[in-house]
Motif scaffolding. Structure first.
Motif, mmCIF file in Angstrom:
data_model
loop_
_atom_site.group_PDB
_atom_site.id
_atom_site.type_symbol
_atom_site.label_atom_id
_atom_site.label_comp_id
_atom_site.label_asym_id
_atom_site.label_seq_id
_atom_site.Cartn_x
_atom_site.Cartn_y
_atom_site.Cartn_z
ATOM 1 N N GLU A 137 -1.354 -46.988 -20.488
ATOM 2 C CA GLU A 137 -1.868 -48.257 -19.748
ATOM 3 C C GLU A 137 -1.554 -49.345 -20.614
ATOM 4 O O GLU A 137 -1.275 -50.409 -20.450
ATOM 5 C CB GLU A 137 -3.237 -48.284 -19.267
ATOM 6 C CG GLU A 137 -3.526 -49.564 -18.480
ATOM 7 C CD GLU A 137 -4.824 -49.587 -17.696
ATOM 8 O OE1 GLU A 137 -5.235 -50.509 -17.349
ATOM 9 O OE2 GLU A 137 -5.472 -48.579 -18.062
ATOM 10 N N LEU A 138 -2.082 -49.113 -22.021
ATOM 11 C CA LEU A 138 -1.857 -50.217 -23.124
ATOM 12 C C LEU A 138 -0.420 -50.743 -23.427
ATOM 13 O O LEU A 138 0.174 -51.609 -23.321
ATOM 14 C CB LEU A 138 -2.481 -49.679 -24.489
ATOM 15 C CG LEU A 138 -3.945 -49.705 -24.622
ATOM 16 C CD1 LEU A 138 -4.330 -49.028 -26.077
ATOM 17 C CD2 LEU A 138 -4.533 -51.292 -24.453
ATOM 18 N N GLU A 139 0.524 -49.378 -23.307
ATOM 19 C CA GLU A 139 1.829 -49.619 -23.365
ATOM 20 C C GLU A 139 2.621 -50.269 -22.393
ATOM 21 O O GLU A 139 3.334 -51.276 -22.482
ATOM 22 C CB GLU A 139 2.823 -48.150 -23.507
ATOM 23 C CG GLU A 139 4.150 -48.292 -23.773
ATOM 24 C CD GLU A 139 4.682 -47.011 -24.081
ATOM 25 O OE1 GLU A 139 5.952 -46.741 -23.824
ATOM 26 O OE2 GLU A 139 4.037 -45.788 -24.266
ATOM 27 N N GLY A 140 2.133 -50.026 -21.207
ATOM 28 C CA GLY A 140 2.484 -50.868 -20.047
ATOM 29 C C GLY A 140 2.233 -52.202 -19.983
ATOM 30 O O GLY A 140 3.201 -53.191 -19.634
ATOM 31 N N THR A 141 1.088 -52.609 -20.421
ATOM 32 C CA THR A 141 0.724 -54.064 -20.424
ATOM 33 C C THR A 141 1.427 -54.569 -21.671
ATOM 34 O O THR A 141 2.137 -55.919 -21.406
ATOM 35 C CB THR A 141 -0.859 -54.061 -20.811
ATOM 36 O OG1 THR A 141 -1.663 -53.325 -20.119
ATOM 37 C CG2 THR A 141 -1.515 -55.413 -21.042
ATOM 38 N N LEU A 142 1.609 -54.134 -22.931
ATOM 39 C CA LEU A 142 2.581 -54.744 -23.970
ATOM 40 C C LEU A 142 3.977 -54.774 -23.477
ATOM 41 O O LEU A 142 4.639 -55.933 -23.742
ATOM 42 C CB LEU A 142 2.314 -53.819 -25.146
ATOM 43 C CG LEU A 142 0.885 -54.101 -25.792
ATOM 44 C CD1 LEU A 142 0.577 -52.841 -26.643
ATOM 45 C CD2 LEU A 142 0.798 -55.258 -26.522
ATOM 46 N N ALA A 143 4.373 -53.730 -22.722
ATOM 47 C CA ALA A 143 5.864 -53.544 -22.366
ATOM 48 C C ALA A 143 6.164 -54.777 -21.384
ATOM 49 O O ALA A 143 7.439 -55.525 -21.391
ATOM 50 C CB ALA A 143 6.204 -52.465 -21.469
#
Length: 180
Positions: free
Chosen positions: A168-174
Protein backbone atom coordinates in the motif's frame (compact mmCIF):
# COMPACT_ATOMS: atom_id res chain seq x y z
CA UNK A 1 39.69 5.25 14.41
CA UNK A 2 38.50 8.81 15.10
CA UNK A 3 35.86 8.55 12.35
CA UNK A 4 34.70 5.18 13.69
CA UNK A 5 34.44 6.56 17.22
CA UNK A 6 32.45 9.57 15.98
CA UNK A 7 30.08 7.23 14.12
CA UNK A 8 29.63 5.05 17.21
CA UNK A 9 28.82 8.15 19.25
CA UNK A 10 26.41 9.53 16.63
CA UNK A 11 24.62 6.17 16.48
CA UNK A 12 24.42 6.10 20.28
CA UNK A 13 23.01 9.64 20.25
CA UNK A 14 20.29 8.51 17.82
CA UNK A 15 19.42 5.57 20.06
CA UNK A 16 19.41 7.80 23.15
CA UNK A 17 17.11 10.32 21.46
CA UNK A 18 14.73 7.55 20.43
CA UNK A 19 14.65 5.91 23.84
CA UNK A 20 14.93 8.84 26.23
CA UNK A 21 13.74 11.82 24.18
CA UNK A 22 15.46 15.13 23.70
CA UNK A 23 15.76 15.82 27.41
CA UNK A 24 17.50 12.49 27.88
CA UNK A 25 20.25 13.31 25.40
CA UNK A 26 23.30 14.07 27.49
CA UNK A 27 26.96 13.34 26.94
CA UNK A 28 26.91 10.88 29.83
CA UNK A 29 23.83 9.08 28.50
CA UNK A 30 25.48 8.71 25.11
CA UNK A 31 28.68 7.41 26.72
CA UNK A 32 26.61 4.78 28.53
CA UNK A 33 24.66 3.85 25.39
CA UNK A 34 27.86 3.54 23.35
CA UNK A 35 29.63 1.57 26.08
CA UNK A 36 32.43 4.14 26.16
CA UNK A 37 34.35 5.56 29.12
CA UNK A 38 32.71 8.62 30.65
CA UNK A 39 33.92 11.77 28.95
CA UNK A 40 34.39 10.16 25.53
CA UNK A 41 31.40 11.86 23.94
CA UNK A 42 32.35 15.30 25.25
CA UNK A 43 35.90 14.76 23.94
CA UNK A 44 34.60 14.34 20.37
CA UNK A 45 31.54 16.61 20.61
CA UNK A 46 32.18 19.42 23.11
CA UNK A 47 28.70 20.90 23.22
CA UNK A 48 25.19 19.51 23.08
CA UNK A 49 24.75 21.39 19.79
CA UNK A 50 27.76 19.50 18.39
CA UNK A 51 26.20 16.23 19.51
CA UNK A 52 22.83 17.14 17.96
CA UNK A 53 24.54 18.01 14.70
CA UNK A 54 26.36 14.67 14.72
CA UNK A 55 23.02 12.86 15.14
CA UNK A 56 21.42 14.86 12.32
CA UNK A 57 24.39 14.26 10.01
CA UNK A 58 24.36 10.54 10.76
CA UNK A 59 20.61 10.30 10.11
CA UNK A 60 21.07 12.04 6.75
CA UNK A 61 23.95 9.71 5.90
CA UNK A 62 21.85 6.64 6.71
CA UNK A 63 18.85 7.99 4.77
CA UNK A 64 20.97 8.81 1.72
CA UNK A 65 22.38 5.28 1.72
CA UNK A 66 18.90 3.79 2.08
CA UNK A 67 17.54 5.77 -0.87
CA UNK A 68 20.48 4.99 -3.14
CA UNK A 69 19.57 2.50 -5.87
CA UNK A 70 19.71 -0.72 -3.90
CA UNK A 71 17.52 -2.71 -6.25
CA UNK A 72 16.57 -2.83 -9.88
CA UNK A 73 13.01 -2.04 -8.82
CA UNK A 74 11.09 1.19 -9.07
CA UNK A 75 11.76 4.27 -7.02
CA UNK A 76 8.35 3.84 -5.40
CA UNK A 77 9.29 0.29 -4.38
CA UNK A 78 12.63 1.45 -3.00
CA UNK A 79 11.02 4.30 -1.05
CA UNK A 80 8.32 1.95 0.29
CA UNK A 81 11.10 -0.39 1.44
CA UNK A 82 12.75 2.51 3.29
CA UNK A 83 9.46 3.53 4.93
CA UNK A 84 8.73 -0.05 5.91
CA UNK A 85 12.16 -0.32 7.58
CA UNK A 86 11.72 3.02 9.36
CA UNK A 87 8.40 1.84 10.73
CA UNK A 88 9.90 -1.50 11.77
CA UNK A 89 13.55 -2.42 12.17
CA UNK A 90 14.84 1.18 11.97
CA UNK A 91 12.11 2.71 14.12
CA UNK A 92 14.66 4.33 16.43
CA UNK A 93 15.94 6.43 13.52
CA UNK A 94 12.42 7.66 12.90
CA UNK A 95 11.78 8.45 16.56
CA UNK A 96 15.11 10.28 16.83
CA UNK A 97 14.29 12.32 13.73
CA UNK A 98 10.98 13.44 15.24
CA UNK A 99 12.66 14.28 18.55
CA UNK A 100 15.13 16.45 16.64
CA UNK A 101 12.37 18.09 14.63
CA UNK A 102 10.46 18.99 17.79
CA UNK A 103 13.57 20.30 19.51
CA UNK A 104 14.35 22.45 16.46
CA UNK A 105 11.21 24.47 17.20
CA UNK A 106 12.97 25.81 20.29
CA UNK A 107 16.54 25.70 18.95
CA UNK A 108 16.86 27.66 15.70
CA UNK A 109 20.43 26.48 15.11
CA UNK A 110 19.15 22.91 14.97
CA UNK A 111 16.77 23.88 12.16
CA UNK A 112 19.78 24.69 10.02
CA UNK A 113 21.30 21.26 10.68
CA UNK A 114 18.00 19.55 9.83
CA UNK A 115 17.63 21.62 6.67
CA UNK A 116 21.10 20.54 5.54
CA UNK A 117 20.22 16.89 6.21
CA UNK A 118 16.95 17.22 4.32
CA UNK A 119 18.84 18.81 1.42
CA UNK A 120 21.09 15.75 1.22
CA UNK A 121 18.15 13.34 1.22
CA UNK A 122 16.24 15.44 -1.31
CA UNK A 123 19.32 15.36 -3.54
CA UNK A 124 19.36 11.55 -3.43
CA UNK A 125 15.65 11.35 -4.34
CA UNK A 126 16.13 13.98 -7.05
CA UNK A 127 19.00 11.98 -8.54
CA UNK A 128 16.87 8.84 -8.67
CA UNK A 129 14.08 10.79 -10.39
CA UNK A 130 16.50 12.37 -12.85
CA UNK A 131 17.91 8.93 -13.74
CA UNK A 132 14.40 7.81 -14.61
CA UNK A 133 13.72 10.82 -16.80
CA UNK A 134 11.13 12.45 -14.55
CA UNK A 135 10.46 16.03 -15.56
CA UNK A 136 10.79 18.55 -12.72
CA UNK A 137 12.71 16.19 -10.41
CA UNK A 138 13.16 18.92 -7.76
CA UNK A 139 9.42 19.55 -7.46
CA UNK A 140 8.58 15.85 -7.44
CA UNK A 141 11.30 15.19 -4.83
CA UNK A 142 9.88 17.96 -2.62
CA UNK A 143 6.37 16.51 -2.95
CA UNK A 144 7.66 12.97 -2.33
CA UNK A 145 9.46 14.00 0.88
CA UNK A 146 6.35 15.82 2.11
CA UNK A 147 4.24 12.75 1.39
CA UNK A 148 6.79 10.50 3.08
CA UNK A 149 6.86 12.71 6.18
CA UNK A 150 3.07 12.62 6.35
CA UNK A 151 2.89 8.87 5.83
CA UNK A 152 5.54 8.21 8.48
CA UNK A 153 3.88 10.43 11.06
CA UNK A 154 0.45 8.91 10.37
CA UNK A 155 1.81 5.38 10.60
CA UNK A 156 3.94 6.07 13.67
CA UNK A 157 1.08 7.63 15.57
CA UNK A 158 -1.59 5.33 14.09
CA UNK A 159 -3.79 8.33 13.32
CA UNK A 160 -5.25 6.54 10.30
CA UNK A 161 -6.13 3.23 11.96
CA UNK A 162 -4.65 0.01 10.57
CA UNK A 163 -1.00 0.43 9.54
CA UNK A 164 -0.44 0.42 5.80
CA UNK A 165 1.50 -2.51 4.44
CA UNK A 166 4.51 -2.17 2.18
CA UNK A 167 2.42 -2.77 -0.97
CA UNK A 168 0.00 0.00 0.00
CA UNK A 169 2.87 2.37 0.76
CA UNK A 170 4.39 1.55 -2.63
CA UNK A 171 1.08 2.20 -4.39
CA UNK A 172 0.71 5.56 -2.68
CA UNK A 173 4.25 6.59 -3.59
CA UNK A 174 3.88 5.30 -7.17
CA UNK A 175 0.97 7.68 -7.74
CA UNK A 176 3.32 10.56 -6.98
CA UNK A 177 6.69 9.50 -8.42
CA UNK A 178 5.30 7.41 -11.27
CA UNK A 179 4.91 3.68 -11.70
CA UNK A 180 8.09 3.62 -13.84
Amino acid sequence: MVTERRTVIADAAITTLARAGGRGLTHRAVDRQAGLPMGSTSYYFRTRADLLRAAVDRLAELDEAAIAPATAGTLAADLARVLDRLLGADRERLLARYELALESVRRPELRGFLAAGTHRVRGAVEQRLRERGVTSPREVADAALALIDGLLLAELTATEGQQRGRAELEGTLARLVGAE
